[in-house]
Scaffold this motif. Structure first.
Motif, PDB file in Angstrom:
ATOM      1  N   GLU A   1       8.190  -0.267 -11.278  1.00  0.00           N
ATOM      2  CA  GLU A   1       6.849   0.328 -11.371  1.00  0.00           C
ATOM      3  C   GLU A   1       6.450   0.567 -12.827  1.00  0.00           C
ATOM      4  OE1 GLU A   1       4.276   4.155  -9.603  1.00  0.00           O
ATOM      5  OE2 GLU A   1       6.439   4.005  -9.228  1.00  0.00           O
ATOM      6  N   THR A   2       5.161   0.410 -13.100  1.00  0.00           N
ATOM      7  CA  THR A   2       4.586   0.831 -14.380  1.00  0.00           C
ATOM      8  C   THR A   2       3.314   1.625 -14.106  1.00  0.00           C
ATOM      9  OG1 THR A   2       3.204  -1.152 -14.697  1.00  0.00           O
ATOM     10  CG2 THR A   2       5.458  -1.237 -15.558  1.00  0.00           C
ATOM     11  N   TRP A   3       3.024   2.558 -14.988  1.00  0.00           N
ATOM     12  CA  TRP A   3       1.837   3.407 -14.824  1.00  0.00           C
ATOM     13  C   TRP A   3       1.571   4.054 -16.193  1.00  0.00           C
ATOM     14  CZ3 TRP A   3       1.728   8.341 -11.194  1.00  0.00           C
ATOM     15  CH2 TRP A   3       0.464   8.938 -11.275  1.00  0.00           C
TER      16      TRP A   3
ATOM     17  N   SER B   1       0.220  -1.263  -5.879  1.00  0.00           N
ATOM     18  CA  SER B   1       1.283  -2.076  -5.294  1.00  0.00           C
ATOM     19  C   SER B   1       0.948  -3.561  -5.380  1.00  0.00           C
ATOM     20  CB  SER B   1       1.501  -1.699  -3.828  1.00  0.00           C
ATOM     21  OG  SER B   1       0.431  -2.164  -3.027  1.00  0.00           O
TER      22      SER B   1
ATOM     23  N   LYS C   1       6.984  -4.288  -2.902  1.00  0.00           N
ATOM     24  CA  LYS C   1       6.938  -2.862  -3.244  1.00  0.00           C
ATOM     25  C   LYS C   1       6.765  -2.627  -4.740  1.00  0.00           C
ATOM     26  CE  LYS C   1       9.998  -1.820   0.659  1.00  0.00           C
ATOM     27  NZ  LYS C   1      11.336  -1.284   1.046  1.00  0.00           N
TER      28      LYS C   1
ATOM     29  N   SER D   1      -1.219   3.156 -10.692  1.00  0.00           N
ATOM     30  CA  SER D   1      -0.162   2.237 -10.297  1.00  0.00           C
ATOM     31  C   SER D   1      -0.519   1.630  -8.944  1.00  0.00           C
ATOM     32  CB  SER D   1       1.175   2.985 -10.218  1.00  0.00           C
ATOM     33  OG  SER D   1       2.252   2.087 -10.131  1.00  0.00           O
TER      34      SER D   1
ATOM     35  N   LYS E   1       5.137  -2.071  -8.183  1.00  0.00           N
ATOM     36  CA  LYS E   1       3.858  -1.459  -8.551  1.00  0.00           C
ATOM     37  C   LYS E   1       3.589  -1.711 -10.029  1.00  0.00           C
ATOM     38  CE  LYS E   1       3.544   2.264  -5.123  1.00  0.00           C
ATOM     39  NZ  LYS E   1       3.365   3.731  -4.947  1.00  0.00           N
ATOM     40  N   ARG E   2       2.338  -2.030 -10.330  1.00  0.00           N
ATOM     41  CA  ARG E   2       1.957  -2.305 -11.702  1.00  0.00           C
ATOM     42  C   ARG E   2       0.634  -1.624 -12.034  1.00  0.00           C
ATOM     43  NH1 ARG E   2       6.386  -3.391 -12.106  1.00  0.00           N
ATOM     44  NH2 ARG E   2       7.447  -5.294 -12.802  1.00  0.00           N
TER      45      ARG E   2
END
Length: 357
Positions: free
Chosen positions: A313-315, A283, A228, A281, A230-231
């Protein structure tokens, strides 16, 4: 321009050197070629740039056989005397600092290395920028500085005071140190927060490299946060285009900057911070699927909880970089993974998968 680039045996440094040399800049590259990951890959990058491995010795200048305007020196940023001597001799117009001890997870068990390389080494870069009146210092920061921030996408105007790894803390310290030198000595400094860079000649400690190696050898892959995660995966060519755009535009003072409502990404000093990402972002599961398609094999997946020091997560919000230079990443995940796998198979000299079926 005459440019000092640190970390030129590294992933991003290698690609930046190639691009700048082709446009005609004069480059001196330095790297200590440490053993954080397989040094053979670092030497292979240098060989690709025309630097003969057998010629490399500590503090010895090696001229490229491929590019007449490229020279390489093996040395440590922590060695201030040698760095001062190099900069006194060369009188660089610009410095691009990409050298650092990388790796979020590695910093949990090896904190001392990060302070020496990323803090002491960066201080020395600031000092030579000061003494030799460098026209622009550009340095690599990281998306990891956003830490516990959960507001998406990450903006350079967000607070980044809650890092969750020492690696992130050292990168944040670089930004603070750079601002101090910009303020005290009027040095134009620009920090670039890279978001999960991938592509040919990449780092073998990164997940996508480990995944490809395990899948092609029929070994299980470790999928953290149960896939799960996210990058904001950013193809290296898009990173390089952003770096060069910034390189050619020295940081300037923000005439609208207000100390009562301070913007963290600019200053009354010649100081700027930008995100360089893909502005989406993705997955981890989607990224793995792209690797599987290009290898024509299904991964054997082992699922684990999120690791210490990781964020879910990163965005990247890239509006400020777009406003500066029209920056627009153009490589999709599918295109980028295909290019990486093509390079990877060639580099590893594997038989194409179809030939094994």
């Amino acid at each position: 321009m005459k440019i000092l680039i640190t970390g030129t045996a590294g992933f991003v440094g290698f690609h930046l050197v190639e691009k700048l040399l082709k446009r005609g800049d004069e480059i001196v590259g330095i790297d200590n070629i440490n053993k954080y990951y397989d040094s053979n890959l670092k030497y292979a990058r240098l060989e690709e740039s025309g630097i003969n491995r057998s010629d490399i010795e500590w503090y010895k200048e090696v001229r490229s056989r491929k590019y007449p305007n490229y020279r390489f020196v093996r040395q440590n940023l922590e060695d201030k005397a040698q760095l001062m001597a190099l900069c006194a001799r060369e009188q660089f117009d610009i410095i691009v600092n990409l050298a650092a001890q990388a790796g979020v997870r590695y910093s949990v068990e090896n904190p001392d290395v990060y302070v020496q390389s990323n803090v002491v080494g960066f201080l020395n870069i600031l000092e030579v920028s000061r003494y030799f009146k460098v026209k622009h210092l550009v340095y690599a920061s990281s998306s990891s500085v956003y830490g516990l921030n959960e507001t998406m996408p990450f903006s350079v105007e967000h607070n980044v005071s809650h890092p969750v790894s020492l690696y992130a803390a050292t990168k944040k310290s670089n930004e603070l140190m750079a601002h101090t030198y910009s303020h005290l000595y009027n040095i134009p400094t620009t920090g670039l927060r890279f978001f999960t860079v991938y592509g040919p000649w990449g780092r073998p400690d990164m997940a996508y490299f480990l995944f490809a190696d395990s899948i092609i050898n029929g070994k299980p892959i470790k999928v953290f946060n149960h896939g799960k995660m996210k990058r904001d995966f950013t193809y290296v060519d898009d990173i390089i285009s952003g770096v060069i755009s910034v390189l050619d535009r020295p940081a300037s003072t923000d005439l609208e900057w207000d100390g009562k409502k301070p913007n963290p990404s600019s200053s009354s000093a010649p100081y700027k911070i930008y995100n360089i990402g893909n502005n989406q972002s993705v997955s981890l599961n989607r990224f793995i699927e792209a690797i599987e398609r290009n290898l024509n094999r299904e991964a054997i997946k082992q699922y684990f909880d999120i690791q210490d020091g990781d964020v879910p997560e990163t965005w990247a919000d890239i509006d400020s970089l777009h406003d500066l230079c029209g920056y627009e990443p153009s490589t999709t995940i599918e295109q980028g993974v295909e290019k990486f796998i093509t390079w990877y198979i060639n580099y590893k000299n594997y038989v194409p998968i179809d030939a094994l079926v």
